[in-house]
Design a protein around this motif. Structure first.
Motif, short mmCIF file in Angstrom:
data_model
loop_
_atom_site.label_atom_id
_atom_site.label_comp_id
_atom_site.label_asym_id
_atom_site.label_seq_id
_atom_site.Cartn_x
_atom_site.Cartn_y
_atom_site.Cartn_z
N LEU A 178 0.81 -1.22 0.00
CA LEU A 178 0.00 0.00 0.00
C LEU A 178 0.84 1.27 0.00
CD1 LEU A 178 -2.96 -0.90 2.39
CD2 LEU A 178 -2.86 -0.98 -0.10
N GLY A 179 2.15 1.14 -0.05
CA GLY A 179 3.01 2.31 -0.15
C GLY A 179 3.18 3.08 1.14
N PHE A 180 2.91 2.45 2.30
CA PHE A 180 3.06 3.16 3.57
C PHE A 180 4.51 3.20 4.05
CE2 PHE A 180 -1.56 2.23 4.18
CZ PHE A 180 -1.97 3.54 4.32
N ALA A 181 5.41 2.52 3.37
CA ALA A 181 6.83 2.60 3.73
C ALA A 181 7.40 3.88 3.16
CB ALA A 181 7.58 1.38 3.21
N GLN A 182 7.05 4.99 3.75
CA GLN A 182 7.48 6.31 3.30
C GLN A 182 8.20 7.04 4.42
OE1 GLN A 182 3.23 7.06 1.29
NE2 GLN A 182 4.64 8.75 0.88
N ALA A 183 9.14 7.88 4.03
CA ALA A 183 9.86 8.68 5.01
C ALA A 183 9.16 10.01 5.26
CB ALA A 183 11.29 8.94 4.53
N ARG A 184 8.14 10.31 4.47
CA ARG A 184 7.39 11.55 4.63
C ARG A 184 5.90 11.23 4.62
NH1 ARG A 184 11.67 12.25 1.37
NH2 ARG A 184 13.16 13.87 1.93
N GLY A 185 5.12 12.12 5.18
CA GLY A 185 3.68 11.91 5.21
C GLY A 185 3.15 11.84 6.62
N ALA A 186 1.84 11.64 6.73
CA ALA A 186 1.18 11.68 8.04
C ALA A 186 1.66 10.56 8.94
CB ALA A 186 -0.34 11.59 7.85
N CYS A 187 1.87 9.35 8.39
CA CYS A 187 2.34 8.24 9.22
C CYS A 187 3.74 8.52 9.76
CB CYS A 187 2.33 6.95 8.43
SG CYS A 187 0.68 6.36 7.98
N ALA A 188 4.61 9.02 8.91
CA ALA A 188 5.98 9.34 9.34
C ALA A 188 5.97 10.44 10.39
CB ALA A 188 6.83 9.74 8.14
N ASP A 189 5.09 11.43 10.23
CA ASP A 189 5.00 12.50 11.23
C ASP A 189 4.54 11.95 12.58
OD1 ASP A 189 5.77 14.29 9.31
OD2 ASP A 189 3.75 15.02 8.88
N ALA A 190 3.58 11.02 12.54
CA ALA A 190 3.10 10.43 13.79
C ALA A 190 4.19 9.62 14.47
CB ALA A 190 1.87 9.56 13.52
#
Length: 662
Positions: A234-246
């Motif tokens: 699902l592409g959630f392995a990101q260094a930026r974005g809402a999940c990374a901020d949390a």
């Protein structure tokens, strides 16, 4: 290297990343509904263009009030925020490809009137099988000849295989033969070091070997390549974005250390919240989270069965399942992969004959299967197994390591995909390492079952509990998939592990997550809180998977697996073609990283390349893979499939039609 930054008045001055992403989401929605001066709809750029190492490092806006700067690393682009549809792209988005074309979406579903497609093995021409067996025979003969003379004339190189100075040989000559004579020659394909986020693209650390791939030296350079080798569904392995901020906020609040053993007071409010959310997501009463995916199976199965119990296992089940069954001491019987007739025959025999020698009834019969098989790309025939379960009254354990978050209209796995009530399955197992971009795994089931596992499972009593940052990633990504209720957020978390099953929905799937179930400090943009972003990712993943699978077949390749599976195995057969395919893909103008798999992970003559699709890929990315496969397939003779063939350009042009074909 530096980059400029020019912001519009409407986007500047945002106090947080969440507000900035919210503004971007609003502008993106406006861009999708732009009306021209003549009343016609103005088309916006549909996708991020194909990867280009020589591309510009700036976005160029189609209007003066929307321009977004981009960070630059080693000459390659890393956008700091997701772009909007208003932007005319002159570069690429490395972590998550932008795609506003609604035609490149697909909602996966199963037609109940159609049988579940089984595991179909298409054989290549006889000369392919003949040369494959001959290649292994030559490998064995020449390898043993080299070993014989090498021990005589180069004893230092074979010291680890011979007794020395009163000590036994370090390695078995026979057991290490395959490693020395085949795997070592492919180590540049099997063991590529990477760095950074395994998103849409991935960064390789370049290296060279001067001793026939026995050792490597780093050159100090890096190569960024299109990544079709990671389980980032699902592409959630990101260094930026809402999940990374949390996650960053959780590090500030909880620190970076683990919490200790769960049995020693290592349970935080995040553990309680995550377990409640997982149980709610998969439609079960309760859930237990463990810090290691492999141990989720290997430590749970011994707590479920023991001596006097029977485990019936699919022949292609994962090593963690096999290891757990071996530890349990239970008897085990195997059935042919996804073969329901063989399974029913085995069930009848096991029930009628009972335990060996004594013929006493089995204390328990547990059927263990996987939702999506990672080497074959095949789906579990869940409707048929549920019918057998009702008939023969066994317990059902489903490993959803690869199917959870990747299958079904709501991303809830095989039960969601086949529209079957999740309570029909006794034990649901899954991992967070794939679709959720985190680590660890879970066991979900009835409250009584999970309560017992909390006491008996070694993964819960003795292992380290999951770190707060990983729990935050799980909570944030789950919330993005399901959405969050619009009620005001509260700092109160669920006070119990148990989530009461819903009686309104026959599948026991609840709707959006109540805001009170999330920590108040987790901020999500409106598109994520509504669940719209999660739905788009699920539909993009389904489109990419079906497009690549169908297109490879039309090009003439032999593939395995289900059309809706994000894992697409392409058969290479010959062991020597594994290295050729992998190296040729990496040497292209736009490098592509793939995973090649051979014996003993697969049967001897079914070496393959395994493409792993993601929602972060765009149609243009899949087109790049098809271009490469088409050229390399002709070069090394891989197109042996039967059926109608289409030219590559026609496949690209009729991509949507190809995806929607039944």
């Amino acid at each position: 290297m530096t980059s400029k930054k020019r912001s519009s008045p409407s986007l500047s001055g945002k106090s947080s990343a969440a507000e900035y992403l919210s503004a971007l989401s609003h502008k993106d929605a406006l861009a999708r509904n732009v009306v021209g001066v003549n009343g016609s709809r103005v088309s916006s750029p549909s996708t991020t263009p194909a990867l280009s190492i020589a591309s510009s490092s700036m976005y160029t806006s189609s209007s003066d009030d929307t321009e977004i700067a981009e960070l630059v690393d080693d000459g390659l682009s890393f956008p700091s925020v997701p772009p909007t549809s208003e932007i005319v792209y002159t570069t690429r988005h490395s972590e998550f490809g932008h795609c506003s074309n609604e035609a490149y979406r697909y909602t996966p579903h199963h037609d109940p009137s159609r049988p579940v497609s089984g595991h179909v093995e298409e054989d290549p021409p006889y000369y392919i099988l003949f040369t494959t067996y001959i290649s292994y025979l030559l490998l064995i003969i020449i390898g043993h000849i080299r070993d014989f003379f090498g021990k005589k004339f180069y004893p230092k190189d074979y010291r680890h295989l011979m007794p020395f100075n009163g000590y036994a040989a370090l390695n078995s000559d026979f057991d290490s033969f395959y490693t020395r004579r085949l795997k070592t020659r492919l180590d540049d394909c099997f063991s590529r070091p990477v760095t950074g986020v395994p998103g849409r693209t991935i960064t390789l650390l370049d290296r060279v070997s001067e001793d026939e791939l026995n050792t490597f030296k780093f050159t100090g350079t890096k190569t960024r390549a299109l990544n079709v080798s990671s389980y980032n569904y699902l592409g959630f392995a990101q260094a930026r974005g809402a999940c990374a901020d949390a996650v960053e906020e959780s590090l500030n609040r909880y620190g970076i250390s683990a919490c200790g053993s769960r049995s020693q007071g290592g349970t935080l409010d995040l553990h309680v919240a995550a377990e409640a959310l997982v149980a709610r997501f998969v439609g079960q009463e309760d859930a237990l989270i463990t810090s290691m995916g492999f141990a989720t199976n290997s430590a749970t199965i011994p707590a479920l069965v023991g001596k006097g119990c029977l485990v019936i296992s699919d022949e292609y089940n994962h090593a963690s399942i096999r290891f757990g069954v071996r530890l349990s001491g239970a008897s085990v019987r195997m059935f042919k992969h996804n073969d329901m007739k063989d399974l029913e025959s085995l069930l009848r025999e096991a029930i009628s004959q009972g335990q060996p020698r004594t013929h006493r009834p089995w204390k328990k019969i547990l059927l263990i299967v996987e939702g999506l098989y990672s080497m074959e790309g095949t789906l579990l025939d869940l409707p048929a197994i549920v019918k057998l379960k009702q008939k023969y009254k066994f317990y059902l354990y489903v490993d959803e390591a690869h199917s959870i978050g990747a299958l079904g209209a709501h991303g809830r796995g095989v039960a969601d995909y086949f529209n079957i009530p999740p309570h029909s399955i006794d034990i649901l197992m899954g991992t967070f390492t794939k679709s959720f971009g985190a680590a660890g795994g879970y066991i979900a089931g009835s409250h009584a079952l999970v309560s017992r596992l909390r006491l008996r499972s070694h993964a819960n009593a003795y292992a380290e509990s999951m770190a707060p940052a990983i729990l935050t990633q799980i909570i944030a990504s789950l919330s993005c998939i399901t959405g969050v209720e619009s009620s005001a957020p509260s700092s109160a978390l669920t006070s119990s592990h148990t989530v009461t099953a819903s009686t309104d929905d026959s599948r026991d799937y609840r709707g959006p997550v109540p805001a009170s179930c999330l920590p108040s400090w987790i901020e999500l943009s409106p598109s994520l809180r509504s669940g719209e972003e999660g739905r788009v990712r699920l539909r993009r993943l389904a489109f990419n998977a079906r497009y690549l699978s169908r297109a490879l077949i039309k090009l003439g390749f032999i593939t395995y697996g289900h059309a809706d599976a994000p894992i697409v195995p392409l058969l290479l057969f010959h062991p020597g073609k594994m290295s050729q395919f992998s190296r040729l893909m990496l040497e292209r103008k736009t490098p592509i990283v793939v995973v090649v798999v051979g014996y003993p992970a697969t049967p001897l003559v079914t070496s393959r390349v395994r493409f792993c699709l993601s929602a972060s890929h765009t149609k243009e990315d899949v087109d790049l893979v098809l271009d490469a496969c088409d050229e390399i397939g002709d070069l090394i003779d891989l197109k042996h499939g039967s059926g109608e063939r289409w030219p590559l350009e026609e496949i690209k042009r009729r991509a949507v039609e190809l995806v929607e074909m039944e």
